[in-house]
Design an enzyme around this catalytic site. Structure first.
Site, PDB file in Angstrom:
ATOM      1  NE  ARG A  77      -7.660 -35.649   4.118  1.00  0.00           N
ATOM      2  CZ  ARG A  77      -8.667 -35.040   3.502  1.00  0.00           C
ATOM      3  NH1 ARG A  77      -9.650 -34.511   4.212  1.00  0.00           N
ATOM      4  NH2 ARG A  77      -8.724 -34.995   2.184  1.00  0.00           N
TER       5      ARG A  77
ATOM      6  CB  ILE B 252     -12.499 -33.604  -1.946  1.00  0.00           C
ATOM      7  CG1 ILE B 252     -11.609 -34.318  -2.970  1.00  0.00           C
ATOM      8  CG2 ILE B 252     -13.035 -32.285  -2.504  1.00  0.00           C
ATOM      9  CD1 ILE B 252     -12.376 -34.854  -4.156  1.00  0.00           C
TER      10      ILE B 252
ATOM     11  CD1 TRP C 159      -4.454 -32.863  -7.125  1.00  0.00           C
ATOM     12  CD2 TRP C 159      -3.056 -31.354  -6.247  1.00  0.00           C
ATOM     13  NE1 TRP C 159      -3.279 -32.904  -7.841  1.00  0.00           N
ATOM     14  CE2 TRP C 159      -2.403 -31.982  -7.321  1.00  0.00           C
ATOM     15  CE3 TRP C 159      -2.368 -30.362  -5.533  1.00  0.00           C
ATOM     16  CZ2 TRP C 159      -1.104 -31.666  -7.711  1.00  0.00           C
ATOM     17  CZ3 TRP C 159      -1.077 -30.039  -5.908  1.00  0.00           C
ATOM     18  CH2 TRP C 159      -0.462 -30.686  -6.989  1.00  0.00           C
TER      19      TRP C 159
ATOM     20  N   GLY D  23      -2.445 -34.560   8.754  1.00  0.00           N
ATOM     21  CA  GLY D  23      -1.782 -33.312   9.128  1.00  0.00           C
ATOM     22  C   GLY D  23      -2.148 -32.125   8.270  1.00  0.00           C
ATOM     23  CG  PHE D  24       0.776 -29.242   7.585  1.00  0.00           C
ATOM     24  CD1 PHE D  24       1.529 -28.623   6.605  1.00  0.00           C
ATOM     25  CD2 PHE D  24       1.435 -29.914   8.599  1.00  0.00           C
ATOM     26  CE1 PHE D  24       2.912 -28.686   6.618  1.00  0.00           C
ATOM     27  CE2 PHE D  24       2.819 -29.985   8.630  1.00  0.00           C
ATOM     28  CZ  PHE D  24       3.563 -29.367   7.631  1.00  0.00           C
TER      29      PHE D  24
ATOM     30  CB  CYS E 146     -11.378 -27.625   2.029  1.00  0.00           C
ATOM     31  SG  CYS E 146      -9.622 -27.989   1.890  1.00  0.00           S
TER      32      CYS E 146
END
Length: 224
Positions: free
Chosen positions: A71, A75, A77, A156-157, A174
């Site tokens: 994606r 990085i 979690w 996705g999310f 992120c």
């Protein structure tokens, strides 16, 4: 029609690699036209995943293994208490990845607003953010990381509901070092689990995505 699959919510946490394999199977079927689009919702077993832009200095400071994924983004979690969503859908032509990201953000914004949490976007950064009541930098409550292949979106999310924030202390989540992380439960001062919000998320997708109609009522089941 789009199918809603609750692939595993507490206590049936989904190993990340099993969930990724499920995504790939659904994606291949949608690309080939042999299977329906699906919105997959689940809670994962604890795992760090690293997008293609992740730098070495953003990885866990305690040596925890990281799963590399295809994606966008860096990085993050995943784990218990966090609702992870994978809309495996064909995007309209011309393909607009940014518009897809904005749709995922809007789903999360509307979902948390229903629960009493005010979120917002930040210019130049993806995801959903909350301004702390006592001031200070905005905290991320929802992350987005997607890939589009053959016109069909994958990944996705992730929406922080009742998860621990301790795992984020060991990474630069992120790739953003100047912001915090929060959860719906922390903002409301009461426990709100992924199971409490999964149906709301599905309803907001149906509201926002033209033509989405789920074929059946959600039912929790393990990933095969």
């Amino acid at each position: 029609m789009t199918e809603l699959l609750l692939a595993g919510l507490a206590p049936a946490f989904v190993p990340y690699l099993d969930g990724w394999a499920l995504q790939r199977r659904v994606h291949a079927a949608v690309v080939a036209g042999t299977g329906p689009e699906q919105l997959i919702l689940c809670e994962h077993e604890p795992v760090y995943t690293a997008g293609k832009l992740t730098r070495a200095d953003e990885r866990p400071d305690d040596g925890t293994p990281v799963v590399p994924v295809d994606r966008g983004g860096r990085i993050t979690w995943h784990g218990p208490g966090q609702l992870t969503g994978y809309p495996i859908v064909r995007l309209p032509e011309p393909v607009d990845v940014v518009a897809h990201v904005r749709l995922l953000e809007e789903v999360m914004l509307r979902t948390i607003a229903e629960l009493g949490v005010t979120g917002r976007r930040i210019e130049g950064r993806s995801g959903v953010w909350v301004d702390p009541a006592g001031g200070g930098p905005a905290a991320k409550i929802g992350a987005v990381g997607v890939r589009v292949q053959a016109g069909v979106a994958i990944h996705g999310f992730a929406l922080n509901c009742s998860n621990s924030l301790e795992p984020f202390e060991h990474i630069v989540a992120c790739g953003i070092a100047d912001a915090g992380v929060t959860t719906i439960s922390k903002e409301l001062g009461r426990t709100v689990t992924p199971g409490d919000v999964a149906h709301r998320v599905a309803e907001r997708f149906a509201d926002l995505q033209h033509g989405w109609r789920f074929t059946s009522a959600p039912a929790v089941g393990a990933v095969a």
